[in-house]
Design an enzyme around this catalytic site. Structure first.
Site, short mmCIF file in Angstrom:
data_model
loop_
_atom_site.label_atom_id
_atom_site.label_comp_id
_atom_site.label_asym_id
_atom_site.label_seq_id
_atom_site.Cartn_x
_atom_site.Cartn_y
_atom_site.Cartn_z
N LYS A 210 0.84 -1.20 0.00
CA LYS A 210 0.00 0.00 0.00
C LYS A 210 0.88 1.25 0.00
CE LYS A 210 -3.64 2.30 2.56
NZ LYS A 210 -4.60 2.29 3.65
N ARG A 272 -5.36 -4.59 5.74
CA ARG A 272 -5.93 -5.90 6.08
C ARG A 272 -7.34 -6.08 5.54
NH1 ARG A 272 -4.65 -2.65 10.17
NH2 ARG A 272 -6.26 -1.80 11.52
N HIS A 388 -5.46 -33.59 17.46
CA HIS A 388 -4.38 -34.44 17.98
C HIS A 388 -3.26 -33.61 18.57
CE1 HIS A 388 -6.25 -38.04 16.25
NE2 HIS A 388 -6.70 -37.16 15.35
O1 F6P Z 1 3.19 -2.64 9.71
C1 F6P Z 1 1.87 -2.99 9.62
C2 F6P Z 1 1.35 -2.77 8.24
O2 F6P Z 1 1.23 -1.42 7.99
C3 F6P Z 1 0.03 -3.48 8.00
O3 F6P Z 1 -1.04 -2.77 8.49
C4 F6P Z 1 0.05 -3.63 6.53
O4 F6P Z 1 -0.90 -4.55 6.07
C5 F6P Z 1 1.47 -4.07 6.31
O5 F6P Z 1 2.22 -3.32 7.25
C6 F6P Z 1 2.02 -3.86 4.94
O6 F6P Z 1 1.95 -2.52 4.57
P1 F6P Z 1 2.15 -2.09 3.06
O7 F6P Z 1 1.06 -2.71 2.26
O8 F6P Z 1 2.11 -0.60 3.05
O9 F6P Z 1 3.50 -2.62 2.62
#
Ligand code: F6P
Length: 548
Positions: A210, A272, A388
């Site tokens: 992201k 997420r 198990h």
């Molecule tokens: O460090 C946590 C976080 O920001 C998560 O919330 C997120 O999913 C992950 O790191 C990866 O972030 P990015 O997609 O910006 O690499």
């Protein structure tokens, strides 16, 4: 919406539940089922192709009524509607939370800052579909003209767990000629093992982040670029072997990926909650655009249920309230997710991030301490393996661990005329029955258990579980299941009055690692200013590292 009171515990609805809980001390599931023979048919709800049986919970109708009151007073419906309206409910980051827009129908309007975001969502979905088809058909070729056979998604957290979980879950619906790999850990072993048998000429990397600044992802992406360019002997190979998924075109360009190969999403999609966005590109390549759309339809179907069903018959609301009942009034600190389907092996890990990163918070939306327990530890393994291993504790341990059992009526692999599957499901049903009703000393004695062994061989019962069933594990049912848990998390966040959409708790460790890394690698002995434990560990690491 009215301002929320500082104390969740002091709310009348919470107090009423606390008082009510004490009256249930002597009430067990055996009694509840005996008193109401229709309980098993009554306490269930069906939506979006999923069936939830919540009758094996430590609740009476009065409990459910009070939990419903709690949701009403917390303004769950109003806050849900605010989310769907695109309000900036992620207040600490000043963002809207609109992952539901990603799976809205073509005619639906979902607005962020006065803009209907539908057209741009559908434009990206269209580009993804075109690209996925080109890769699947062999028309997208690598630098040397060979078709792509291996797809490696590089990402972490929400940019890994969703696509990795769903790609495995939908293996039976995917193109088996393609080899799907997921690299997340900064541990070089992850990259090395994921690529050791791959031919760079046939490998496509999807760098999924992201922010496009995440240390692990960028470290792995740089290694991937080196691995690729070294093998193919040309920097320009990157154009055919790397695509990016991100909200940050500038960072993607700075990394060296042509932004024509960027599939974008937007800051109102939390990491997420991002599987339905371009983050699902690897999944779409594996299962094809049509199946991906079926997954979106499953999500949409659960979204519509969440949006329209009355709270007392609303599946995500019920799951959320039951979870709050156990953490808030029974002291439960963990929650087990037990998929009776090997393809859902990664679901517990996916839900760990979804629930624990969203609701593992200790202050409310206004920064005041929360005075009730928030998210439990979520964990689990597929059945029957867990039986198990850790089920001993579930049945006879000293902790109460509420469980979600998830199963399907039809297997993707009905081996031996379905014998495997019938055994699998017999075990699921048996476990929920054993947990709920246990075995009394009288029953054990009647079976011939010697008196001195009775304490060891009786089962207390009263161990709560939900059972979620669907006809089959399909893109649609998987989508519905994911949306079910997303909305469960949302409702719990509302009742606990926390912001489920930020994750500041991950930042401190990241910042300290940035400080420590040069201390591990500097040529001269660094002056360390940590505590005595951290200093000594760094010194020892340096000594051993440099001896190797
Ligand atoms: O460090 C946590 C976080 O920001 C998560 O919330 C997120 O999913 C992950 O790191 C990866 O972030 P990015 O997609 O910006 O690499």
């Amino acid at each position: 919406m009215s301002p929320t009171p500082a104390s969740t515990k002091e709310r009348p609805a919470w107090q009423a539940l606390a008082t009510h809980c004490k009256t249930l001390d002597s009430v067990g599931l055996r009694d509840l089922f005996a008193e109401d023979p229709s309980r098993g048919e009554r306490l269930c709800v069906e939506a979006a192709g999923l069936f939830l049986d919540y009758s094996k919970n430590l609740v009476t109708d009065a409990t459910l009524g009070l939990l419903h009151d709690l949701a009403v007073h917390a303004e769950v419906a109003e806050r849900r509607d605010a989310m769907f309206r695109g309000e900036r409910i992620n207040t600490t980051e000043g963002r809207a939370v609109l992952h539901v827009a990603l799976r809205a129908g073509p005619g639906d309007t979902l607005v962020v800052d006065g803009e209907d975001v539908g057209p741009k969502i559908h434009a990206v979905l269209g580009r993804m579909a075109k690209f996925a088809e080109r890769v699947r058909s062999g028309k997208w070729t690598g630098h040397s003209g060979r078709p792509i056979r291996n797809i490696v998604n590089i990402g972490i957290g929400g940019s890994d767990l969703g696509p990795a979980m769903a790609t495995e879950a939908l293996l039976a619906h995917s193109d088996r000629a393609l080899c799907m790999r997921f690299v997340s850990n900064v541990d070089g072993t992850d990259f090395a093992e994921a690529t050791r048998d791959l031919d760079p000429a046939e490998t496509l990397f999807i760098v999924c982040s992201k922010t496009f600044t995440t240390l692990e992802t960028l470290t792995n992406a740089r290694t991937a670029r080196h691995w690729c360019v070294q093998a193919l002997g040309d920097d320009s190979a990157v154009a055919r072997h790397f695509v990016a998924v991100s909200t940050h075109a500038d960072e993607v360009a700075a990394f060296g990926i042509d932004t024509r190969n960027l599939f974008e999403f937007w800051d109102w999609v939390g990491g997420r909650y991002s599987l339905a966005s371009a983050v699902g590109l690897s999944l779409m390549i594996a299962i094809g655009p049509e199946n991906f759309r079926a997954m979106l339809a499953g999500m949409r179907s659960m979204d519509n249920h969440f949006r329209s069903a009355p709270l007392h018959a609303n599946m995500p609301v019920l799951l959320a309230l039951l979870g709050i009942w156990y953490s808030g009034f029974h002291g439960c600190q963990s929650h087990a997710v037990l998929p009776y389907d090997q393809y859902l092996r990664r679901l517990p890990a996916y839900l760990q991030q979804l629930e624990m990163e969203s609701n593992g918070k200790r202050v409310d939306r206004d920064g005041r301490p929360v005075d009730v327990p928030t998210a439990p530890v979520v964990w689990g393994e597929p059945g029957t393996n867990g039986q198990h291993a850790f089920f001993q504790l579930l049945h006879q341990g000293t902790q109460l661990v509420p469980c979600d059992f998830i199963g399907f009526a039809r297997s993707q692999n009905p081996l031996a005329q379905g014998v495997h599957h019938d055994w699998l499901m017999a075990n699921l049903f048996a476990q929920t029955e054993a947990l709920a009703f246990g075995k009394t000393a009288e029953q054990a004695a009647a079976e011939g258990v010697p008196a001195d062994q009775l304490p060891h061989r009786t089962f207390p019962g009263n161990r709560p579980s939900n059972t979620i069933l669907a006809e089959a594990l399909t893109p649609h049912s998987l989508g519905a299941l994911i949306a079910l848990y997303e909305h469960k998390v949302f409702v719990q966040g509302v009742v606990w009055n926390i912001n489920s959409f930020d994750q500041w708790g991950v930042e401190l460790g990241k910042a300290l690692a940035k400080q420590i890394e040069p201390e591990l690698t500097s040529a001269s002995e660094p002056t360390l200013c940590h505590d005595s434990s951290t200093n000594a560990l760094i010194h020892r690491y340096r000594r051993w590292r440099n001896q190797g």
